[in-house]
Design an enzyme around this catalytic site. Structure first.
Site, PDB file in Angstrom:
ATOM      1  N   PHE A 109      64.667  41.315  50.598  1.00  0.00           N
ATOM      2  CA  PHE A 109      65.816  40.940  51.438  1.00  0.00           C
ATOM      3  C   PHE A 109      65.968  41.949  52.575  1.00  0.00           C
ATOM      4  O   PHE A 109      65.184  42.903  52.693  1.00  0.00           O
ATOM      5  CB  PHE A 109      67.098  40.865  50.599  1.00  0.00           C
ATOM      6  CG  PHE A 109      67.591  42.201  50.081  1.00  0.00           C
ATOM      7  CD1 PHE A 109      66.983  42.826  49.010  1.00  0.00           C
ATOM      8  CD2 PHE A 109      68.678  42.845  50.670  1.00  0.00           C
ATOM      9  CE1 PHE A 109      67.438  44.047  48.520  1.00  0.00           C
ATOM     10  CE2 PHE A 109      69.150  44.056  50.188  1.00  0.00           C
ATOM     11  CZ  PHE A 109      68.518  44.665  49.115  1.00  0.00           C
ATOM     12  N   LYS A 162      70.753  42.770  45.425  1.00  0.00           N
ATOM     13  CA  LYS A 162      70.871  44.064  44.747  1.00  0.00           C
ATOM     14  C   LYS A 162      70.991  43.863  43.248  1.00  0.00           C
ATOM     15  O   LYS A 162      70.349  44.553  42.462  1.00  0.00           O
ATOM     16  CB  LYS A 162      72.127  44.810  45.233  1.00  0.00           C
ATOM     17  CG  LYS A 162      71.993  45.503  46.566  1.00  0.00           C
ATOM     18  CD  LYS A 162      73.250  46.357  46.776  1.00  0.00           C
ATOM     19  CE  LYS A 162      73.298  46.971  48.155  1.00  0.00           C
ATOM     20  NZ  LYS A 162      74.550  47.713  48.367  1.00  0.00           N
ATOM     21  N   THR A 220      79.308  45.157  43.686  1.00  0.00           N
ATOM     22  CA  THR A 220      78.596  44.597  44.834  1.00  0.00           C
ATOM     23  C   THR A 220      78.824  43.086  44.914  1.00  0.00           C
ATOM     24  O   THR A 220      79.128  42.444  43.907  1.00  0.00           O
ATOM     25  CB  THR A 220      77.073  44.866  44.750  1.00  0.00           C
ATOM     26  OG1 THR A 220      76.443  44.391  45.933  1.00  0.00           O
ATOM     27  CG2 THR A 220      76.434  44.179  43.557  1.00  0.00           C
ATOM     28  N   ASP A 224      75.206  52.106  47.561  1.00  0.00           N
ATOM     29  CA  ASP A 224      75.310  51.954  49.011  1.00  0.00           C
ATOM     30  C   ASP A 224      73.960  52.377  49.560  1.00  0.00           C
ATOM     31  O   ASP A 224      73.460  53.460  49.256  1.00  0.00           O
ATOM     32  CB  ASP A 224      76.435  52.801  49.612  1.00  0.00           C
ATOM     33  CG  ASP A 224      76.804  52.260  50.986  1.00  0.00           C
ATOM     34  OD1 ASP A 224      77.352  51.153  51.053  1.00  0.00           O
ATOM     35  OD2 ASP A 224      76.508  52.939  51.997  1.00  0.00           O
ATOM     36  N   ARG A 262      65.814  52.262  45.676  1.00  0.00           N
ATOM     37  CA  ARG A 262      66.706  51.819  44.597  1.00  0.00           C
ATOM     38  C   ARG A 262      66.087  52.137  43.247  1.00  0.00           C
ATOM     39  O   ARG A 262      66.766  52.639  42.345  1.00  0.00           O
ATOM     40  CB  ARG A 262      66.956  50.294  44.749  1.00  0.00           C
ATOM     41  CG  ARG A 262      68.034  49.756  43.820  1.00  0.00           C
ATOM     42  CD  ARG A 262      68.581  48.419  44.300  1.00  0.00           C
ATOM     43  NE  ARG A 262      69.316  48.557  45.551  1.00  0.00           N
ATOM     44  CZ  ARG A 262      68.882  48.152  46.735  1.00  0.00           C
ATOM     45  NH1 ARG A 262      67.723  47.530  46.859  1.00  0.00           N
ATOM     46  NH2 ARG A 262      69.600  48.363  47.823  1.00  0.00           N
ATOM     47  N   TYR A 301      65.896  44.369  55.476  1.00  0.00           N
ATOM     48  CA  TYR A 301      64.854  44.860  56.381  1.00  0.00           C
ATOM     49  C   TYR A 301      63.471  44.875  55.730  1.00  0.00           C
ATOM     50  O   TYR A 301      62.517  45.388  56.321  1.00  0.00           O
ATOM     51  CB  TYR A 301      65.201  46.281  56.843  1.00  0.00           C
ATOM     52  CG  TYR A 301      66.494  46.380  57.624  1.00  0.00           C
ATOM     53  CD1 TYR A 301      66.523  46.135  58.991  1.00  0.00           C
ATOM     54  CD2 TYR A 301      67.690  46.707  56.994  1.00  0.00           C
ATOM     55  CE1 TYR A 301      67.717  46.215  59.710  1.00  0.00           C
ATOM     56  CE2 TYR A 301      68.886  46.788  57.695  1.00  0.00           C
ATOM     57  CZ  TYR A 301      68.888  46.538  59.056  1.00  0.00           C
ATOM     58  OH  TYR A 301      70.061  46.619  59.766  1.00  0.00           O
ATOM     59  N   ASP A 302      63.344  44.344  54.512  1.00  0.00           N
ATOM     60  CA  ASP A 302      62.066  44.401  53.787  1.00  0.00           C
ATOM     61  C   ASP A 302      60.856  43.942  54.621  1.00  0.00           C
ATOM     62  O   ASP A 302      59.808  44.587  54.569  1.00  0.00           O
ATOM     63  CB  ASP A 302      62.138  43.588  52.489  1.00  0.00           C
ATOM     64  CG  ASP A 302      62.850  44.363  51.383  1.00  0.00           C
ATOM     65  OD1 ASP A 302      63.090  45.569  51.574  1.00  0.00           O
ATOM     66  OD2 ASP A 302      63.165  43.766  50.345  1.00  0.00           O
TER      67      ASP A 302
END
Ligand code: ITT
Length: 447
Positions: free
Chosen positions: A145, A12, A7, A64, A174, A147-148
């Site tokens: 980060f 992430k 990534t 992803d 996640r 759309y949080d």
């Protein structure tokens, strides 16, 4: 242990490091790869293979992920990072999402995270994690980060961006996917894992969601336990032919057993509401409030049936213990309590026959005891079957054997007296339904 992660997204990496502190997370940017697969798994595999070549003999992973909104047919989905166009622009993505949802009352959504792994032997596997929720009317919060700030997870009234990192990670897509990764990498059993697919978002009608909640395909086997209990008493306890009173109490106990089982199923899903098992509550298809009402109604229905058929104290005691075992099993997952649930079901069939004046021979307790023991052992043995197709098949056979015993009990009861004809018809109808439902609703059977 080292885990190379494909990534370029620093958010992430931070979350993955927080969720998997026992691993040494090494970021490797799969620069230049084109994420052009139609689904999360395809893109995650593209990314992980891009770096796996650089780290032979090591564990590599790619995440992803994205947001799927029901009213938008699953969009932005795999295009989450670049929803408003290239390059990735978070404020523009969020503004476009709010614009596209203007005037929409159905704002249900879920975050999905797909982790693709390549193990040291080069074997690949994928796992998914989901977090259901809805899209707020306006942004709130400063953590996280993407759309949080717009995503409100089910069971909360604040957005992901209002939660602390630990809080978000404990329920996030996640966090859930990485729990599975941890189990796979930790056990070193890469190649044996069966890959999971991403269940479609907008799949279930309300009816299908309720059928799934009640696992209708499995329901017909429940009254069979009661028949086994009744047959065991009649077989060992007396030689009398069956009168219509027997048929009535056996049918009532069988019906009540179905309601008690439904009570247990809903209670189980309420207890696991924050889990991720492709079930209607975590998937946001049925609200927890509606499930709680359904749980109460199922218990109430069982009690009404018992009262209407005038079932006596032995049945009430067995049913009370059964409901208790269900509640304890759902909260402890101890195999013994699952065994007790089914064993007490058998006992409830035995005691209702005892009510009709037939002496309950001590031998009649053998069936409930054997049932309890058998189900306890099978439940204990089935641990981890999701990741082991061979074990899953063996467990299926062990459980399937019970259905034949139930059928034998049904035939025996039918032969005992003509008045049991309705039982035979009910049994036959249930079996036909069982087969039909397995064909028509294959996905509903997942337990
Ligand atoms: P890599 O491909 O390099 O890993 P990326 O950001 O492009 O980084 P994805 O293609 O997986 O990653 O797109 C994920 C997008 O989905 C991300 O940019 C966010 O817009 C959104 N997203 C994923 N997980 C999120 C989370 O936990 N919170 C908020 N938004 C998230």
């Amino acid at each position: 242990m080292k885990l190379f992660v494909a990534t370029h997204n620093q958010h992430k990496i931070r979350e993955i490091s927080q969720i998997l502190p026992e691993f040494e997370i090494v970021a490797d940017d799969p620069e230049g790869v084109e994420e052009n697969a139609p689904d999360f798994a395809g893109n995650a595999l593209i990314k992980v293979h891009a770096i796996a070549e650089r780290h032979p003999g090591e564990w590599c992973m790619a995440d992803d992920s994205g947001l799927e909104v029901k009213a938008l047919g699953g969009a932005p989905g795999v295009h989450s990072a670049r929803y408003a166009g290239e390059p990735c622009n978070t404020p523009a993505n969020n503004a476009l999402l709010l614009k596209n949802l203007e005037g929409k009352t159905d704002r249900r959504a879920r975050f999905t995270c797909c982790c693709a792994l390549v193990d040291p032997s080069g074997e690949e596997m994928v796992v998914h994690g989901h977090c259901p929720g809805h899209i707020a009317e306006k942004a709130s919060g400063s953590e996280g980060f993407g759309y949080d700030p717009l995503f409100i997870p089910d069971g909360y009234d604040k957005s992901f961006a209002d939660l602390s990192a630990d809080e978000k990670n404990s329920i996030s897509h996640r966090g859930r996917a990485l729990e599975k990764v941890k189990a796979i990498v930790g056990s070193g059993e890469g190649g044996k894992v069966s890959n999971s697919s991403n269940p479609p978002l907008a799949h279930s009608s309300t009816l299908l969601a309720w059928l799934k909640l009640f696992r209708v395909v499995n329901l017909p086997t429940v009254p069979g336990d009661v028949l086994v209990g009744a047959a065991s008493v009649l077989c060992w306890g007396a030689d009398a032919a069956i009168s219509s009173r027997y048929a009535q109490v056996i049918a009532a106990a069988a019906l009540a057993s179905v309601f008690l089982y439904m009570f247990g199923l809903v209670d189980n899903d309420i207890v696991g509401a924050k889990g991720d098992r492709g079930r209607p509550i975590p998937d946001g298809e049925i609200s927890i409030g509606a499930a709680r009402i359904a749980r109460g109604l199922c218990l109430f229905a069982a009690l009404i049936v018992g009262a209407a058929a005038n079932l006596q104290s032995d049945w009430w005691i067995a049913s009370f213990l059964l409901a208790m075992s269900v509640v304890v099993y759902n909260r402890t997952k101890l195999s013994l309590f699952m065994g007790l649930c089914r064993g007490l079901n058998v006992l409830s069939g035995a005691v209702v026959v005892g009510m009709c004046g037939i002496e309950l021979a001590a031998l009649a307790l053998v069936a409930p005891l054997v049932w309890t023991l058998y189900i306890t052992v099978v439940t204990w043995y089935s641990t981890g079957e999701e990741n082991d197709p061979d074990k899953k098949r063996r467990v299926g056979l062990l459980v399937g054997g019970i259905v034949y015993l139930q059928l034998a009990a049904l035939i025996y009861l039918t032969m005992k007296g003509a008045s049991v004809m309705p039982l035979l018809v009910t049994g036959a109808v249930l079996l036909v339904l069982l087969r039909l439902m397995r064909r028509v609703l294959p996905r509903v059977s997942a337990s």
